[in-house]
Design an enzyme around this catalytic site. Structure first.
Site, PDB file in Angstrom:
ATOM      1  N   TYR A  92       0.825  -1.200   0.000  1.00  0.00           N
ATOM      2  CA  TYR A  92       0.000   0.000   0.000  1.00  0.00           C
ATOM      3  C   TYR A  92       0.864   1.256   0.000  1.00  0.00           C
ATOM      4  CZ  TYR A  92      -4.020  -2.884   1.289  1.00  0.00           C
ATOM      5  OH  TYR A  92      -5.020  -3.816   1.304  1.00  0.00           O
ATOM      6  N   HIS A 119     -12.703   3.591   4.953  1.00  0.00           N
ATOM      7  CA  HIS A 119     -11.497   2.818   4.658  1.00  0.00           C
ATOM      8  C   HIS A 119     -11.121   1.858   5.797  1.00  0.00           C
ATOM      9  CE1 HIS A 119     -10.512   5.969   1.521  1.00  0.00           C
ATOM     10  NE2 HIS A 119     -10.258   4.853   0.886  1.00  0.00           N
ATOM     11  N   ARG A 162      -4.729   8.211  -8.978  1.00  0.00           N
ATOM     12  CA  ARG A 162      -3.950   7.062  -8.540  1.00  0.00           C
ATOM     13  C   ARG A 162      -4.584   5.815  -9.132  1.00  0.00           C
ATOM     14  NH1 ARG A 162      -6.106   4.018  -4.175  1.00  0.00           N
ATOM     15  NH2 ARG A 162      -4.021   3.435  -3.479  1.00  0.00           N
ATOM     16  N   ASN A 213      -5.636   1.791  -8.330  1.00  0.00           N
ATOM     17  CA  ASN A 213      -5.905   0.777  -7.330  1.00  0.00           C
ATOM     18  C   ASN A 213      -6.250  -0.506  -8.078  1.00  0.00           C
ATOM     19  OD1 ASN A 213      -6.260  -0.280  -4.755  1.00  0.00           O
ATOM     20  ND2 ASN A 213      -8.428   0.259  -4.677  1.00  0.00           N
ATOM     21  N   GLU A 263      -8.670   0.191 -10.980  1.00  0.00           N
ATOM     22  CA  GLU A 263      -9.419   1.434 -10.834  1.00  0.00           C
ATOM     23  C   GLU A 263      -8.493   2.620 -11.056  1.00  0.00           C
ATOM     24  OE1 GLU A 263     -12.491  -0.190  -7.361  1.00  0.00           O
ATOM     25  OE2 GLU A 263     -10.881   1.221  -6.860  1.00  0.00           O
ATOM     26  N   TYR A 320      -7.827  -9.613   2.131  1.00  0.00           N
ATOM     27  CA  TYR A 320      -8.714  -8.457   1.963  1.00  0.00           C
ATOM     28  C   TYR A 320      -9.242  -8.368   0.537  1.00  0.00           C
ATOM     29  CZ  TYR A 320     -10.116  -3.588   1.385  1.00  0.00           C
ATOM     30  OH  TYR A 320     -10.810  -2.447   1.069  1.00  0.00           O
ATOM     31  N   LYS A 321      -8.400  -8.698  -0.428  1.00  0.00           N
ATOM     32  CA  LYS A 321      -8.797  -8.604  -1.831  1.00  0.00           C
ATOM     33  C   LYS A 321      -9.518  -9.863  -2.324  1.00  0.00           C
ATOM     34  CE  LYS A 321      -5.319  -5.153  -3.139  1.00  0.00           C
ATOM     35  NZ  LYS A 321      -6.249  -4.100  -3.615  1.00  0.00           N
TER      36      LYS A 321
END
Length: 338
Positions: free
Chosen positions: A38, A194, A224, A226, A266, A317-318
């Site tokens: 991250y 978040h 950015r 993602n 994204e 998490y993903k």
């Protein structure tokens, strides 16, 4: 670059979505290094690389007509995917103005805007829309202004109210989220929405990001990238439809991983709205199957290394953990040094 729209494709059921070679070539591959962690990774959203997704502030591509049909279908089933709190009415008009102005300037062959004071004339040639309306008068449009313009824009949009040194998700159009819900996050502060993200809070990522975002000025947007992975080219991976896609992660096998697993990127844009001082948060989603991705050998090699070495909390998490080893084993053949 000449923009040509593909015939209607689907993001559900038979999943007929495919990328042309040109779309593959301009895909925003998100990994600059062989390892991922991250970071804030914000950059000024200036025009660069003609023909790329970074040329214009709001990218329109070959899938435009299909994505707009998908958005209309989601809204028909669940109108609550668009939400505007009463105090965000000015920000909704602000958003409409910004999006129309950029589309008409950057894609004049498909979008046209003429203005005489508050009398506006909008033409979307791609969708056959011709609308005269009075700016600021919601009764002059067929629906609320944020819904009206985002029904004609690829990607999701959150409109963030800035107050008390924080950002609050008080309006938006979200029909193609990567496992989050506008309905659930509505009214939350930046850190609250978040909160599920692992590791990043301890690293101070969100403290730095919030400080940066609060100081974005009009005319100085930032962006950015993602990413996550999605099974099938499904745009609507929302909690509301989890019953439709949640089991897909258990269907990945060594024989179908290249067809089923999609890298989902994204391109996130943050722009200050001039009238309301709200912050527009655009989330433009791009999908590419692994079969398509590995046509670029450098991408294939790097993705293998990123997936192999990804920290377990991030993989969890993903939503990758269940099929991660199958994915890494399949990608290994594309890494000469593996």
């Amino acid at each position: 670059m000449t923009l040509t729209f593909k015939p209607l494709e689907s993001y559900r059921e038979d999943f007929s979505f495919r990328n042309s070679p040109a779309a593959i070539a301009r895909f925003p591959f998100p990994f600059p290094e062989d390892q991922y962690m991250y970071s804030v990774n914000l950059e000024p959203a200036v025009s660069r690389d003609p023909g790329s997704v970074f040329e214009h502030q709001f990218d329109v591509d070959e899938h435009y007509v299909s994505e707009m049909a998908e958005r209309a279908r989601v809204l028909e089933l669940d109108p609550g995917r668009c939400l505007v709190m009463p105090h965000m009415a000015q920000a909704a008009w602000d958003t409409l103005a910004m999006l129309m102005e950029h589309l008409a300037r950057d894609y004049p062959q498909h979008f046209r805007l003429t203005r005489q004071g508050d009398a506006w004339h909008w033409q979307n040639l791609a969708l056959g829309i011709d609308q005269r309306f009075t700016f600021g008068d919601p009764a002059s449009l067929p629906c609320e202004p944020l819904e009206y313009i985002t029904r004609q824009m690829q990607g999701d949009f959150a409109v963030l109210d800035q107050r008390d040194g924080d950002l609050f998700m008080d309006a938006g159009m979200v029909t193609c989220p990567a496992d989050w819900s506008l309905r659930f996050d509505a009214g939350m502060s930046f850190k609250q929405w978040h909160s599920p993200v692992p590791m990043a809070h301890q690293m101070g990522v969100f403290d730095r990001a919030l400080k940066y975002l609060l100081n974005i000025q009009v005319g100085a947007p930032v962006r950015r990238l993602n990413w996550t992975l999605t099974i099938n080219p499904r745009l609507d991976t929302s909690p509301e439809t989890y019953h439709e896609w949640g089991n897909d992660r258990g269907k990945v096998t060594p024989d179908n991983v290249g067809r089923l697993v999609h890298l989902r990127v994204e391109l996130q844009l943050m722009a200050r709205l001039p009238r309301s001082n709200a912050l527009l948060f655009g989330i433009r989603t791009y999908l590419i199957s692994l079969d398509e991705l590995v046509s670029n050998p450098a991408w294939a090699q790097r993705l293998h290394r990123v997936m192999r070495d990804l920290p377990d909390p991030i993989a969890d998490y993903k939503g990758i953990t269940r099929y991660r080893q199958t994915l890494v084993d399949w990608l290994r053949r594309f890494d000469p040094e593996a």
